[in-house]
Structures are given as structure tokens and as C-alpha cells.
Motif scaffolding. Sequence first.
Motif, PDB file in Angstrom:
ATOM      1  N   PHE A  96       0.833  -1.194   0.000  1.00  0.00           N
ATOM      2  CA  PHE A  96       0.000   0.000   0.000  1.00  0.00           C
ATOM      3  C   PHE A  96       0.875   1.254   0.000  1.00  0.00           C
ATOM      4  CE2 PHE A  96      -3.608  -2.628   1.056  1.00  0.00           C
ATOM      5  CZ  PHE A  96      -4.664  -1.928   0.538  1.00  0.00           C
ATOM      6  N   TYR A  97       1.938   1.194   0.774  1.00  0.00           N
ATOM      7  CA  TYR A  97       2.830   2.344   0.854  1.00  0.00           C
ATOM      8  C   TYR A  97       3.467   2.612  -0.503  1.00  0.00           C
ATOM      9  CZ  TYR A  97       6.568   5.409   2.299  1.00  0.00           C
ATOM     10  OH  TYR A  97       7.397   6.475   2.411  1.00  0.00           O
ATOM     11  N   PHE A  98       3.903   1.550  -1.133  1.00  0.00           N
ATOM     12  CA  PHE A  98       4.535   1.687  -2.448  1.00  0.00           C
ATOM     13  C   PHE A  98       3.546   2.286  -3.454  1.00  0.00           C
ATOM     14  CE2 PHE A  98       5.306  -0.230  -6.636  1.00  0.00           C
ATOM     15  CZ  PHE A  98       6.519   0.364  -6.914  1.00  0.00           C
ATOM     16  N   ALA A  99       2.312   1.769  -3.438  1.00  0.00           N
ATOM     17  CA  ALA A  99       1.304   2.265  -4.379  1.00  0.00           C
ATOM     18  C   ALA A  99       1.019   3.749  -4.128  1.00  0.00           C
ATOM     19  CB  ALA A  99       0.018   1.454  -4.249  1.00  0.00           C
ATOM     20  N   ALA A 100       0.960   4.123  -2.857  1.00  0.00           N
ATOM     21  CA  ALA A 100       0.633   5.515  -2.528  1.00  0.00           C
ATOM     22  C   ALA A 100       1.703   6.468  -3.024  1.00  0.00           C
ATOM     23  CB  ALA A 100       0.459   5.665  -1.025  1.00  0.00           C
ATOM     24  N   ASN A 101       2.922   5.957  -3.191  1.00  0.00           N
ATOM     25  CA  ASN A 101       3.996   6.835  -3.642  1.00  0.00           C
ATOM     26  C   ASN A 101       4.146   6.879  -5.161  1.00  0.00           C
ATOM     27  OD1 ASN A 101       5.225   8.144  -1.397  1.00  0.00           O
ATOM     28  ND2 ASN A 101       5.684   6.100  -0.663  1.00  0.00           N
ATOM     29  N   LEU A 102       3.270   6.159  -5.868  1.00  0.00           N
ATOM     30  CA  LEU A 102       3.358   6.175  -7.335  1.00  0.00           C
ATOM     31  C   LEU A 102       3.102   7.563  -7.913  1.00  0.00           C
ATOM     32  CD1 LEU A 102       1.750   2.809  -8.485  1.00  0.00           C
ATOM     33  CD2 LEU A 102       4.137   3.495  -8.604  1.00  0.00           C
ATOM     34  N   PRO A 103       1.965   8.195  -7.569  1.00  0.00           N
ATOM     35  CA  PRO A 103       1.802   9.577  -8.044  1.00  0.00           C
ATOM     36  C   PRO A 103       2.517  10.521  -7.085  1.00  0.00           C
ATOM     37  CG  PRO A 103      -0.215   8.827  -6.982  1.00  0.00           C
ATOM     38  CD  PRO A 103       0.777   7.723  -6.848  1.00  0.00           C
ATOM     39  N   ASN A 104       3.111  11.563  -7.652  1.00  0.00           N
ATOM     40  CA  ASN A 104       3.890  12.449  -6.790  1.00  0.00           C
ATOM     41  C   ASN A 104       3.307  13.835  -6.643  1.00  0.00           C
ATOM     42  OD1 ASN A 104       6.057  10.989  -5.730  1.00  0.00           O
ATOM     43  ND2 ASN A 104       6.877  10.813  -7.803  1.00  0.00           N
ATOM     44  N   ASN A 105       2.343  14.164  -7.477  1.00  0.00           N
ATOM     45  CA  ASN A 105       1.730  15.480  -7.323  1.00  0.00           C
ATOM     46  C   ASN A 105       0.288  15.411  -7.788  1.00  0.00           C
ATOM     47  OD1 ASN A 105       1.769  15.586 -10.165  1.00  0.00           O
ATOM     48  ND2 ASN A 105       3.840  16.405 -10.100  1.00  0.00           N
ATOM     49  N   PHE A 106      -0.369  16.547  -7.725  1.00  0.00           N
ATOM     50  CA  PHE A 106      -1.788  16.562  -8.022  1.00  0.00           C
ATOM     51  C   PHE A 106      -2.091  16.095  -9.445  1.00  0.00           C
ATOM     52  CE2 PHE A 106      -5.301  18.914  -9.943  1.00  0.00           C
ATOM     53  CZ  PHE A 106      -6.324  18.294  -9.270  1.00  0.00           C
TER      54      PHE A 106
END
Lengths: 363, 373
Positions: free
Chosen positions: A315-325
Amino acid sequence: MLMDNDKISTRQAIVFLISIAIGAGILSLPRQVDEMAGQDGWISIILGGIITLIGGLIVAALVARQKEDAVKISEKLAGRFITWVIGVFYIIYFLMISAVVNQTSAEVINQFLLEHTPKGFTIFSILLLGFYAVRVGIEPAVRTVMVLFPSAMFVFALIIFTCLSKAKIDEILPVMTTPFKNIFFASQQTLFALEGFEVLLFLAPYLRKPEKAKIIVTLYTAVTTLFYLFITVVTFMVLGKNETKFFVWPVFMMIRGITAPGEVFERLDAFAITIWVVQIFTTLVGYYFSTAIIVKSLFNLKEESYLSAVFLPLFYFAANLPNNFAENKDLAGYVNYLIYPAAFFIPAFLLLLSFLKKAGGKS
Amino acid sequence: MKSFLKISSILLILLVLLTGCWDMVDIDRRIFIGNVGVDKADDKYLFIFTYPIVRKLVGGEGGGGGGGGGKSIYTIKTEARSFSEAVSLIAHRTSRRIYFDHSRNIILGEDAARSGLKELMESFETNTQTNRRSFFIIARGKAEEILGQESDQEVLLAYYIESLFKDSQNKGDLIIKDFSQVMEQIHSLKGNALMPAIVKTGKELDVHGGAVIKNYRLAGFLDPEEARGINILRGEADQTITAFDLGDKKMVVCEINRVDSKPVLVKSDEAPVLRYDIEIAASLKEAPIMKIDSKVLKELEETFASEIIKQVEKGIEKVQKDYRVDVLGVGEYLYKYKPRVWKKYEKDWENIFPDAKIIINPKVKFINLGPVI
């Protein structure tokens, strides 16, 4: 473990599903519908509610018939291969949708509350809390939500009511001047905010009365649709349709523009964010839990507690996929497409199979 | 041994989770900017920030000796191209961290406003630090002058300016709007808006009237009577004191308690004809002593109604003929309630609006007659 009665009541299920749906969408939904449908955006939300209800009723019918989670159902009806496809699809779906939610929350916290705290840290702390909530099964998680939900909703409603002091009622006029095509497309955008009922597919074995699933989804749809409708209409009335379009998080900008009466609390935005983060947390708990259930059923395991620990880094890895809006918006766009299979087609397919099987069994 | 491990691991986790607060700034390390002023300076802007020095305020407000000598308000100025750049530049010179959460007023100088506001407004709106609840004001003259004013009435200048709007006893004579309300109007009228105005008069500041923004530029100012007329037309003139003549050097002062204004489209030829039905509830504040019965009262009401027409028409005249900009909400009304009619005018509204005919149809009701009849 002490939790031998690992079942939840109908009321608990309703509240759980509602708090999954009410989350990331709150702050941005008015902009999304405004971009396409203008001041008629509120019609799109009602339309979105109707579409949600259709999907919800399909899921409810399936759950009431089979009384098991979707993976088990498909194993019985469609065979091993299709089950794996469905299972992996739902895992990816839940990972992606929680990535969008996680990233949105990190961004809002970063912008308005904790400027220098790294995004990764806020994401990780919410995920860690989520893990803590689901680690011993569904009952404690649902109990947590039952405590958080009413207080969060009460404060949030209070804040929005305060905004009414600046509302101009005629801002949502004229009605129905936008082409219906736009209203309909905007209603597709609302699905991201309104959905959450597909979690019911995996809650089924834990329901005390699965035959009441129809009541669950109906109430769920009514409450979430009305809630989002209320927020969107108030935002339109306060900011006007031209300014709503302008902001990434219009609801939040609206809250920043008001002062609480009496000036004891001059700023309400800090309250609003706190409440909102609580709602984000409950949303994630729902997806988190569902992912664990899927894996548990896929491998025929008895216990899901350690599984949720395995998913924490994922989940942590997936959450870091997009980096901005902008990247997050793209991802949310893809996730919006995934909603159709996840919440409509697959449940409908399974329901169809279950009807066929029964007919076949009889003959 | 096991419990020791448990406790120490919990302590370790606490050590990590509770100490590393990235964003902690104690309150005594913060500066709370009270006012932001902007003036034109060549091709840049001159930003003026004022903030209270809390140390000097302590004990000062109760009247007991004050907290040491010197000024209690600090003013810091810098030339910059935008709001954020200005903040970053003054940050080099301030001893504490700068916060805008409690800023009360954003004041734009006349020169800056005349030369174009689009970039400036966008720079305020896109910055997350901007306090959307602060009043957004156009200064007659320079913002620097306004912010250099020392007030004997209040210790804090920001608080003084804010109270001029907030606690005004005669709200109809001024335009009262905060940042979020101005921006809402700017966006929905595509660059036009009414904004509050402020001027320095000797030892005081005066906030009468208002400023008219046309296409992101200051078109001009309104005097109190014009502002009152527009406020009555828009139905926003609660708590307004106004007077009318009775002839024979007699006059009546009354307070408008409530205004309800409803536009009606009468005709839509080349230019629209609208009638505004304005219902006013007022109370008599001061009147020559006479026997007031319902017949006299009727006459008074009618005289007051004709005075209202005069005042409103004066306001309309100014924005319609002089500034030629629709800040009255006529276009907004047509768009919302008569979308089909609006389609006809939409494209060329800027040129049609000055020809639009507005009929005022006021109805006055005195609800409070005062102590002497």
C-alpha cells in the motif's frame, strides 16, 4: 483471540460502508462536477447516486443469495482460473484506489497543515494506523469506525452549516441549461466519490444478516448521495460556479473563507482537515480489510491478521506512485474506469452465473 | 524480561514518533502579519507588511502604562513582483517566522489598482497563506499612507481598520467585502467587482463609499450616496441611515432596517428594461414634531420612497453611464432567471448594459416611529 463473534450487525455495516465512501471525494467533488456540468453539477450527483444504487443492488442481490465473499462465490461458480483473475483484479483495484486517496490526503496535509513534514511520513502513519485497526479482524475495525463516524460527521456538518451564512441561494440557477450529455459525463466523475459499496462483496461472510444487504446498500446510497449533494450545493452557493472550478479543493477554500460566529474559533480549516483525515483513515481501513480478505480466500487461509502486515509495504509503495496533483488526477482517471468492472460488471457477471447455476441445478 | 522488552520497545517507538515534529514553531517564534499593503513601484510592486510587537502590547491595552516605549506596530517594506516573492524577501529581515493566518486587511494602492489587478489578485489567490477572511480594500491614494497612519482609537492598526467595516453603524454607505467575497464576484463577473475603499482624512481613516473594478482595473470610486444607492438596489443596505427633505427646511432622518430587492424583466428589446421591486422596512430616527397618524405616515412613506428612487438612480447613473460596468448584478439576474434572454445579450453585454433601462419601484414601510408622535 477473544473475538469469537466476528460478525457485524446491519447498522454497523451501513455505517462502515458510508464512511468508506465519504472520504477523499469531499474536498474535490464540487470542482469535478462543475468542470463539466457547471451549476447543474448537483443533478449529476443525483444521477450518480442512481447509478450507484443500481450497482449496489446487484451486489446486494449477490450477497443475499450466496452469503459468501466474492472470491468464494466465483470459485464455486466460475472455476479456479476466473477466480484468480477476479481476485488479482480486485487487489490491484483496491491498491490503486487507496493510492489515490492516500496521495490526496498527503497533499492536503502538506499544503495546509504540516508544510515541511515529508509526504511519505504522513502516508505511512495513516497506513500504520489502518494496519493497527484491521489487524485483529473486522469487528474492532468496524467498532473504531462506529466511534469516529458520528463525531466526524457532526463536526463537518456544523462547519458546512456555518458556511451557509455566506451562501447566495440563486447561485445554482439556471437549472438544466447545460446539455444533458455533460451532466451525464459529470455523473460518471461522481462515481469515484460515491462508490465504496463493492467492499460489501467481501464483507458478506461477516454480516449477521446477509439477507438484509438490500437495505444496507439503499441506505448507504441515500446517505452518501445526500451528503455529497449538500456539500456541493453549499459550495456552489458560497463560491459560485466560476470560482469553484478554479480550486483544486474548493470545499476547503470555502471553509477558509468563513469565520465561526462569536470568533472563539476564528479558523475552521484546521478542524475540517482533522475531520477529513479521520474520514480518509476509515476509507483506507475498508480497502485494506477487503484486500486481506481477498488473499485469505484465494489461498484458503484461516486467519487474515498477518496478511494485512504483508500488504502494508505494498500500500505504501502504491501511494507513492503519483507524486503530485496532476499525476494523481491521471491515476484517479484510470481508477474511475476500473470502478465499472469492480462495482458493476463483475458482480453482475457473478449474479448471472448464480442464477444460471440454480436453473441448471433444477433441471 | 518479556515485559521489559515490551515497555522498552514502546518507549523506543514513542521516541521516534513523538519527537520528530517537522513543523513545530512555537507561538513566540511567529509573526502574525496584521495588514498587507501594495503600491505600484516602477515595474514592480511595493509590499508593506505591518505586524504588532506583542512585547510592547502587553499591559498597554488596559491603559496601565504600556509596555515600554517606542511603537507597538512594526512596518516592513519590500519591492517585489508578487506576494510570495515579497514574503520570501522580507523573510531575510524578520527575526521570526511569518504567518498570515490572522491578517485582517489587504490594502491595494490606487496606482497599483489602476494599472491592473489581475496578476496581483492571482498571486494572492494562489498562495495558500493568504487569509481569505481579511478585508480586501482599495486605498484612495497610497496604501503606504494608510498603513503609516497611527490611530489613537485602537492600539492595533489592523484591528482599527477591520472594525471600521465590521462594527460600522451605517453599513449601507460602504461596500463591505472580504477577500473571498471579492474574488467570488471577480470570477463570476469576469473581472468586474465592487470593492471596499479607504482614505486617510487627517488623524483618522475613512471607509465611506467603495471602488469599482472593471476588467481587473480600478475604474473609479463611489461616494457614500452612490454606494448607498447600489446597496439598496442589491438589497444589501441593512442598517443604513439616510435623510430626506420635507420642505420648509424640515427634514426626516430614518434608518433602513431591511431591504428586499427583486428584479423583474419587463421588456427585452435591443436593451433590456428591468423593474426593481424594492421593499424597505425603516424606522424614524429624527423627525420634526408633528402629529403622526396613518395619513401623515403614508405621506412620509411616499416622500421617502421618492428619495430612495433619487438615491438609487444616482448610484445606477454612476456605474452605468460613467464607468459603464455591470456591478449591479443585472447580467447575473438575466443569466440566472432568464437564460434564454441572456443568450441574446451575452456576447455584447458590456456595450448593451449602459443602455439598459432600470425602473425603481420602492415600497416603504415604517416599522418604528420613535418616542415622539
